[in-house]
Design a protein around this motif. Structure first.
Motif, PDB file in Angstrom:
ATOM      1  N   GLY A   6       0.841  -1.187   0.000  1.00  0.00           N
ATOM      2  CA  GLY A   6       0.000   0.000   0.000  1.00  0.00           C
ATOM      3  C   GLY A   6       0.874   1.235   0.000  1.00  0.00           C
ATOM      4  O   GLY A   6       2.108   1.126   0.044  1.00  0.00           O
ATOM      5  N   LYS A  20       1.431   3.344   2.383  1.00  0.00           N
ATOM      6  CA  LYS A  20       2.124   3.583   3.646  1.00  0.00           C
ATOM      7  C   LYS A  20       3.073   2.463   4.052  1.00  0.00           C
ATOM      8  O   LYS A  20       4.144   2.732   4.592  1.00  0.00           O
ATOM      9  CB  LYS A  20       1.104   3.792   4.777  1.00  0.00           C
ATOM     10  N   THR A  63       3.876  -2.221   3.753  1.00  0.00           N
ATOM     11  CA  THR A  63       3.730  -3.495   3.047  1.00  0.00           C
ATOM     12  C   THR A  63       3.375  -4.587   4.051  1.00  0.00           C
ATOM     13  O   THR A  63       3.961  -4.654   5.133  1.00  0.00           O
ATOM     14  CB  THR A  63       5.049  -3.869   2.335  1.00  0.00           C
ATOM     15  N   ALA A 100      -5.825  -2.541   6.620  1.00  0.00           N
ATOM     16  CA  ALA A 100      -6.072  -1.517   5.595  1.00  0.00           C
ATOM     17  C   ALA A 100      -5.559  -0.165   6.046  1.00  0.00           C
ATOM     18  O   ALA A 100      -4.882   0.548   5.281  1.00  0.00           O
ATOM     19  CB  ALA A 100      -7.564  -1.450   5.263  1.00  0.00           C
ATOM     20  N   ILE A 143      -1.591  -0.030   6.064  1.00  0.00           N
ATOM     21  CA  ILE A 143      -0.877   0.095   4.785  1.00  0.00           C
ATOM     22  C   ILE A 143      -1.414   1.238   3.913  1.00  0.00           C
ATOM     23  O   ILE A 143      -0.878   1.502   2.846  1.00  0.00           O
ATOM     24  CB  ILE A 143      -0.847  -1.239   4.006  1.00  0.00           C
ATOM     25  N   VAL A 168      -4.673   1.701   2.545  1.00  0.00           N
ATOM     26  CA  VAL A 168      -5.570   1.394   1.434  1.00  0.00           C
ATOM     27  C   VAL A 168      -7.021   1.405   1.893  1.00  0.00           C
ATOM     28  O   VAL A 168      -7.315   1.252   3.077  1.00  0.00           O
ATOM     29  CB  VAL A 168      -5.251   0.018   0.783  1.00  0.00           C
ATOM     30  N   ASN A 169      -7.905   1.571   0.944  1.00  0.00           N
ATOM     31  CA  ASN A 169      -9.339   1.489   1.188  1.00  0.00           C
ATOM     32  C   ASN A 169      -9.749   0.026   1.072  1.00  0.00           C
ATOM     33  O   ASN A 169      -9.392  -0.639   0.107  1.00  0.00           O
ATOM     34  CB  ASN A 169     -10.089   2.337   0.145  1.00  0.00           C
ATOM     35  N   GLY A 180     -10.923  -1.281  -3.031  1.00  0.00           N
ATOM     36  CA  GLY A 180      -9.602  -0.706  -2.883  1.00  0.00           C
ATOM     37  C   GLY A 180      -8.560  -1.247  -3.860  1.00  0.00           C
ATOM     38  O   GLY A 180      -8.749  -2.284  -4.496  1.00  0.00           O
ATOM     39  N   SER A 181      -7.443  -0.520  -3.944  1.00  0.00           N
ATOM     40  CA  SER A 181      -6.353  -0.886  -4.838  1.00  0.00           C
ATOM     41  C   SER A 181      -5.071  -1.114  -4.043  1.00  0.00           C
ATOM     42  O   SER A 181      -4.922  -0.612  -2.923  1.00  0.00           O
ATOM     43  CB  SER A 181      -6.133   0.208  -5.884  1.00  0.00           C
ATOM     44  N   CYS A 182      -4.158  -1.881  -4.626  1.00  0.00           N
ATOM     45  CA  CYS A 182      -2.860  -2.142  -4.015  1.00  0.00           C
ATOM     46  C   CYS A 182      -1.957  -2.750  -5.076  1.00  0.00           C
ATOM     47  O   CYS A 182      -2.368  -2.955  -6.216  1.00  0.00           O
ATOM     48  CB  CYS A 182      -2.979  -3.085  -2.816  1.00  0.00           C
ATOM     49  N   GLU A 239      -0.439  -4.659 -10.358  1.00  0.00           N
ATOM     50  CA  GLU A 239      -1.124  -3.482  -9.817  1.00  0.00           C
ATOM     51  C   GLU A 239      -2.625  -3.743  -9.883  1.00  0.00           C
ATOM     52  O   GLU A 239      -3.177  -3.891 -10.977  1.00  0.00           O
ATOM     53  CB  GLU A 239      -0.793  -2.232 -10.639  1.00  0.00           C
ATOM     54  N   VAL A 296      -9.374  -5.011  -3.250  1.00  0.00           N
ATOM     55  CA  VAL A 296      -9.069  -5.076  -1.822  1.00  0.00           C
ATOM     56  C   VAL A 296     -10.357  -4.864  -1.026  1.00  0.00           C
ATOM     57  O   VAL A 296     -11.023  -3.835  -1.182  1.00  0.00           O
ATOM     58  CB  VAL A 296      -8.024  -4.018  -1.411  1.00  0.00           C
TER      59      VAL A 296
END
Length: 190
Positions: free
Chosen positions: A51, A53, A55, A78, A81, A83-84, A97-99, A109, A114
């Protein structure tokens, strides 16, 4: 009526295409341990979930491969790191969410995928009849005798004859109720 409560820790479901990017062309998942749901298993393979912030290193992959790659983490994960992770039923990843996933051979990607899995109970049609519930109905589950009694509301019932009777909660929920392995909770029909 009682149901076995299982804690579902963070994990990843991968598509065949993403598996090959992460581990190499033609790669097959390695069964490490059969899970309670028929045909589902924990794999020897692990990936890093990245994410903005932090891992989450070495996150387990669950098999078999699915149509779409999906990352299931707790809300605590969540936030950690960055992420949403909307609370959703497994498979409901549109707009989630994405990561980034990192494997030994490549990176993927994820623009979406998520989620924090909505707490749920797997039931066969026979189980559902015995409990007096239907597919997609929401119930409550009472957890007591653990030193941190709680009632979990908004528990969705998922009915299929390919399931085995078990409730799944994430690590945040398990910690909140101090739920030990093999614990039985009381289902309360609303």
């Amino acid at each position: 009526m009682k149901v076995l409560i299982e804690t579902s820790a963070r994990h990843v479901h991968v598509s065949k295409a993403d598996l090959e990017v992460l581990f190499g062309e033609g790669y097959e998942l390695t069964v490490k341990k059969e899970l309670s749901q028929p045909g589902q298993y924990a794999c020897a393979e692990r990936v890093d979930v990245v994410g903005p912030k932090r891992t989450l290193a070495g996150v387990s992959i669950l098999g078999p491969c699915r149509k779409d790659t999906q990352v299931e983490i707790s809300l605590t994960d969540a936030r950690a790191i960055g992420v949403n992770a909307p609370i959703r039923e497994s498979g409901d990843i549109a707009g989630s969410g994405s990561c980034k996933l990192v494997g030994p051979k490549g990176e993927v990607e994820l623009k979406e995928g998520v989620i924090a899995a909505k707490r749920h109970i797997h039931m066969t049609t026979k189980d559902a009849a015995e409990f007096g519930v239907q597919d997609k109905q929401e119930v409550m589950v009472k957890v007591e005798g653990t030193g941190r009694a709680i009632i979990l509301d908004d528990v969705v019932v998922r009915v299929s004859d390919s399931y085995a009777l078990a409730m799944h909660i994430d690590t945040d929920e398990s910690n909140a109720g101090s739920v030990p392995g093999g614990y039985m909770g009381e289902v309360i029909v609303k």
